[in-house]
Structures are given as C-alpha cells and as structure tokens.
Design a protein around this motif. Structure first.
Motif, short mmCIF file in Angstrom:
data_model
loop_
_atom_site.label_atom_id
_atom_site.label_comp_id
_atom_site.label_asym_id
_atom_site.label_seq_id
_atom_site.Cartn_x
_atom_site.Cartn_y
_atom_site.Cartn_z
N VAL A 110 0.85 -1.20 0.00
CA VAL A 110 0.00 0.00 0.00
C VAL A 110 0.88 1.25 0.00
CG1 VAL A 110 -1.80 1.27 1.22
CG2 VAL A 110 -1.87 -1.23 1.16
N ASN A 111 1.99 1.21 0.73
CA ASN A 111 2.93 2.33 0.69
C ASN A 111 3.47 2.54 -0.72
OD1 ASN A 111 3.84 3.75 3.29
ND2 ASN A 111 3.61 1.63 3.96
N ALA A 112 3.82 1.42 -1.37
CA ALA A 112 4.33 1.52 -2.74
C ALA A 112 3.26 2.04 -3.68
CB ALA A 112 4.83 0.15 -3.20
N PRO B 2 3.05 -0.38 -8.72
CA PRO B 2 3.68 -0.19 -7.40
C PRO B 2 4.88 -1.09 -7.14
CG PRO B 2 1.29 -0.32 -7.20
CD PRO B 2 1.63 -0.73 -8.60
N ASN B 3 4.97 -2.23 -7.85
CA ASN B 3 6.08 -3.16 -7.61
C ASN B 3 7.44 -2.53 -7.92
OD1 ASN B 3 4.76 -5.59 -6.70
ND2 ASN B 3 3.90 -5.77 -8.75
N ARG B 4 7.45 -1.44 -8.67
CA ARG B 4 8.73 -0.80 -9.00
C ARG B 4 9.44 -0.28 -7.74
NH1 ARG B 4 8.24 2.14 -13.22
NH2 ARG B 4 6.01 1.95 -13.73
N PHE B 5 8.70 -0.08 -6.65
CA PHE B 5 9.29 0.45 -5.43
C PHE B 5 9.54 -0.62 -4.37
CE2 PHE B 5 6.65 3.99 -7.15
CZ PHE B 5 7.71 4.77 -7.60
N LEU B 6 9.38 -1.88 -4.75
CA LEU B 6 9.58 -2.98 -3.81
C LEU B 6 10.77 -3.83 -4.23
CD1 LEU B 6 5.83 -4.03 -3.42
CD2 LEU B 6 7.18 -2.65 -1.83
N GLY B 7 11.16 -4.74 -3.37
CA GLY B 7 12.26 -5.64 -3.70
C GLY B 7 13.61 -5.07 -3.31
N PHE C 226 -1.75 8.09 1.37
CA PHE C 226 -1.64 6.77 2.01
C PHE C 226 -2.94 6.38 2.72
CE2 PHE C 226 -1.23 4.56 6.05
CZ PHE C 226 -0.87 3.30 5.59
N ILE C 227 -3.44 7.26 3.59
CA ILE C 227 -4.61 6.88 4.39
C ILE C 227 -5.85 6.75 3.52
CG2 ILE C 227 -5.44 9.17 5.10
CD1 ILE C 227 -4.95 6.04 7.36
#
Length: 549
Positions: free
Chosen positions: A372-374, A433-438, A491-492
């Motif tokens: 959710v943050n991403a 959003p997956n671009r900001f994970l990993g 975010f919220i």
C-alpha cells in the motif's frame, strides 16, 4: 501562443481609422511604447557583453520575439519533454530577452537547485499571478528573504519532527472516515467528496475550522482561488507573464482583458485569505478558538502588524495548497484503481492479511503495509500534480557542463518528464507499485514531486524506502504544507478506501468505459474527469463505514 499573438496584432489595426483627437493621442502613445520596446532591444544588442560560454541548446529563436512563437499554451510539460529529447536535459529558450532554462532530468535539477541552491532559490516576478492577483505573498511565490524565512520558521514549529506531524493523524483518519461515509451514500460525487475532505483536513489544521456538511464557503473559496492560481501562473497561460510591460497598457487597448480578470481574481484571493483569518480572531475574542496553526501563533506576546501579516499569509498558503494538491493526487488514485484492478486486488489482499476486516486501517499500520505504501508512491509518480513545478530564478551567472546560465534566468523543472523518464522508471506510463519494492527499488518519486533545493516542501522525506515512516523533517520549503500532507493523505485514503470499497470501470449499456489517462493544463494539474463504479466490498464493510469514527 502564435494564434494569440496574431489576434493581438490584428486587433491593433482596428485603430487605423479616423479617430477623435484623444483616441489619436492614445494610439500614438501605444506606437511610442512599441517603438520603445524595439529601441530597448537594439540598445541591449549593441551593448551586450560577449558571453563567457554558450547558452544551452534549444529551439531556434527570432530577433526581439525570441521563442515566443514556440512557447506552448497548454500541457507545456509535453512540449518541454519533446525539446529535451531533441536538445538534451537542459534546454534554453527566451521570450523578449527573458532567458528560461528547461530542466528535463532529476540529476540536472539536483545539481543546480540543491547543490547550488544558494544562487538558485529565488522566485520570479510573475506579473499576472504574483503581482496583479497577489499570490506573491504566499509561500509558493514569496521571494527568498526574511518573509520566506518567517514562513519556514512557522511551519517548522508545526511539522518540525515526526512527533509533531503525528499529532495530525487523528484528524486525517477521522476526516477520511467521514469521506467513506459520503462516498457510500453518493458514489457518483467522488470529486466533490475528495475536495471537501481535503479542505476539512487543512482547515482544521490551519484555522481550527470545522467545515459544513454541504457547500462550505471556505472550501468553495479555496477551490476557486487555487484554480485561478493555477491558470495565472502557468508558463504559457498569460502573455503578460512573459512580457511584463503589457501591464502598463491602458485598459481600452486590445488584448488587455487580462487586467479585468486579474482584478476579479485578486478579490477572490483577498477573501480567501481574510475570511478564515477573521474567523480565528472572532473565535479567540469569544474564548472559543480550538488549537490551530493560526490561533497558536496569534497569541505570541510580541505580535506586530508585520508578524500578523506573515501569519495570515502563511496560513493561507497552508490552506490553499492543501485544498488542491491533495485533491489532485487522490482523484488520480481512484482513476488508477479503475484502470488497474489487479493492483487494487493486491493491495486489498495485503490490507486483509494485516488489518483484517474488523476495523479500518490507520497510520499505525503503515510500516506493515509495504505494498500500500508503494501504491501511494506510484500515485505521486504516475500523476504529476505540479508538472512543471514553480520556476526558480538564478541570482548570478553560473556555468554548468560548459554552458552559461545567465543571471536572472528562469529555471523550470519539468517534473512530469522526470517522473516519466524511462532512464529512471521502467515502462513509465504504466501504474506499477512493484517498481518500489524488492532489493533494487526504483527512485523514490518524493525526491522529485515535492520540489528541489531550498524551496522544497516542508516536511518532504529524505531518500528513504517506501515502507519507512514518511515524516522525517529536515528539508526546506517549496510549496505549502498541503504538499507535505499530500503524502499522508494519499496513504490513508488508499488504505481506508481499498479496505471497504471495490473500484472498477463504469459500465454503460453493458460496455465498460475506459478512463482516459490525461491531465488538465495549469501549474496545479488534475486528472481529467472520468466515471467509475464504487461499491462496498461486503455488508461488514458497510458496517465499518457507518460505525462512529
């Protein structure tokens, strides 16, 4: 711009017919003005000193006009990006001798506006929006100096640490819960509910004001005024921003309708600033003022008229910024969810596993919701709220990469291009959003969308991972606290909305209508309007929405 210039010139020829003596005198005055402009240009050319280095490359310019005929009148960030593809990350243009440097990469913007911030932190004199309408007194356009430092000091008191920012979490959560209730009963009025919620949050913080359930006058004022700000400060919006001397033309002269517009917009801005400030003073006099940014500062023992002026306009900066920037980002979130149902489903799965279905998500859950943050980060990247930023002015000659950036040049960061640059973001037009994970996340867009250098948004986060708390505060100012709260609000809103609603494409006559990915022209840019279907996920979700906050 070309059409506007030609119509302006054509209208001028209407005066070449028999005139009364007074009108002939006025015409001669206008001709004198035009000849004076040509004379100034010739003199500047004759006495101009030889440059110590070439200007950055850019489109071909013409004598006197410069690049006036090249300047876009809408969605200028696209034209600027095309120039960048042809001439590089730093493009030079000019209009009537005013140099403008278009910055198309985050690396160049960081080098100039942050590392050399001591000479790149001033604001231009924007004739229409700043001088004629009056936005020069707000944080976004106030010159770099004592007033700017006063605003920074006031905001630092408000959001100077993660602890002070966390004081506003209950307000964010309560007003977002109210937003869910309105959305449940009237899902077709999505845009109206977003505007009301953004205004409610900011007004409670800035002036301790509780908005009315319908047609709140302060929210309406902010909506109108910030739309006018956006139009009056856009790079190609008004010719007077490029040619300040046009302000001196008489009101009867063809093409000067902008002067009447400026007077009307100045009246709106004055009311937007004065009305909520007077509300706080009246509440304080009655002993009924709740704590707020304005009330807390007005009790200072050494309050002077100058300090009260700064308090009033800094609070207005807070209120006007939050009324539009947050609205734009959250509206973009709903459009993205309608277009990318697989993203919404992944976020909902994470919320369900971490939060469950017996309560709504809160800020306390943020560190446990990395996807959710991403997603919130991707909203800020995918839709550029302020696509060309607000121009800086360089205060002395500077050299960059062998090119001269002359003193007084406008520096325009093309934030849209930076956030959609394939060198930084793979498949940049896709919401992912997956671009900001990993282990190897792509660049944090908050390093770009909140501005650069000494005018960066108060409270903008340092270069941190997407699942870390956002409220690290030690950067300086760019726009207003509204831009700081935008990150928290997105975010919220994402977390609470996805916890209880399914968002999908609108269906008409059995056919799903695809939302168009586009945005409006202006300094503050909104997603173009669209329809979507918003339905509660379950009866349990309905009960959560209707529960007391």
């Amino acid at each position: 711009m070309r059409a506007r210039l030609l119509s302006f010139i054509s209208a001028s020829f209407l005066f070449f017919k028999p005139f009364p003596r007074d009108r002939m005198t006025q015409l001669l005055t206008a001709i004198d003005l035009g000849l004076g402009l040509v004379g100034i240009f010739v003199i500047r050319q004759l006495f101009r000193r030889r440059p110590i280095a070439p200007l950055p490359p850019g489109p071909r310019s013409w004598p006197l006009l410069g690049n006036l005929l090249n300047m876009p009148t809408s969605k200028e960030w696209v034209t600027f990006a095309n120039w960048g593809e042809k001439w590089g990350d730093l493009v030079s243009v000019s209009v009537f001798g005013q140099k403008m440097m278009i910055v198309n990469s985050a690396e160049v913007a960081t080098e100039l506006l942050e590392k050399r911030g001591s000479i790149y932190s001033d604001r231009p004199v924007m004739e229409m929006g700043g001088e004629m309408v009056g936005w020069k007194n707000t944080l976004v356009l106030v010159p770099y100096g004592e007033r700017f430092r006063s605003y920074r000091r006031y905001f630092h008191q408000l959001i100077g640490s993660s602890i002070s920012m966390s004081h506003f979490h209950p307000i964010e959560e309560a007003e977002t819960h109210n937003f869910l209730k309105h959305l449940l009963s009237e899902p077709q009025d999505l845009a109206k509910h977003i505007r009301k919620t953004a205004g409610a949050i900011i007004l409670r913080i800035s002036h301790g004001y509780q908005v009315k359930e319908t047609d709140d006058p302060f929210v309406t004022l902010a909506d109108v005024a910030t739309e006018q700000f956006s139009l009056s400060t856009a790079p190609g919006g008004f010719l007077v921003n490029l040619i300040p001397l046009l302000r001196r033309l008489p009101d009867w002269f063809p093409g000067t309708g902008f002067k009447r517009t400026a007077r009307e917009w100045a009246s709106t801005l004055h009311e937007m600033i004065e009305a909520p400030h007077q509300y706080v003073k009246d509440q304080m006099a009655a002993g009924a003022a709740p704590p707020s940014f304005t009330a807390n500062l007005l009790v200072e023992p050494d309050l002077t008229p100058e300090k009260e002026f700064d308090i009033k306009w800094s609070a207005g900066s807070l209120y006007s910024g939050g009324a539009d920037t947050t609205v734009s980002a959250i509206y973009a979130f709903f459009k993205a969810m309608a277009l990318y149902p697989e993203v919404a489903a992944a976020a909902q799965a994470e919320i369900d596993s971490v939060v469950g279905s017996d309560r709504l998500p809160s800020f306390a859950d943020r560190n446990d919701l990395p996807y959710v943050n991403a997603l919130a980060l991707e909203v800020l990247r995918w839709h550029s709220v302020v696509p060309t930023g607000v121009p800086h002015v360089v205060m002395e000659d500077d050299l960059y990469n062998g090119y001269l950036i002359p003193k007084g040049s406008l520096i325009i960061p093309n934030i849209w291009k930076m956030l959609h640059d394939p060198r930084s973001y793979s498949d940049p037009m896709t919401f992912n959003p997956n671009r900001f994970l990993g282990s190897n996340p792509e660049s944090d867009p908050r390093q770009i969308c909140f501005g650069f250098g000494r005018r960066i948004c108060p409270g903008s986060p340092s270069r941190i991972n997407a699942n870390v708390s956002i409220f690290y505060v030690d950067r300086l100012l760019l726009f207003s606290l509204g831009r700081v709260l935008a990150d928290a609000s997105v975010f919220i809103s994402c977390a609470m909305s996805l916890a209880v609603f399914n968002i999908s494409k609108y269906v008409e006559d059995g056919r799903a209508i695809e939302p168009v990915v586009d945005q409006t022209t202006g300094t503050i840019s909104h997603p173009t309007s669209f329809q979507c279907t918003i339905k509660p996920r379950s009866e349990k979700a309905v009960a959560l929405i209707n529960a007391e906050a």
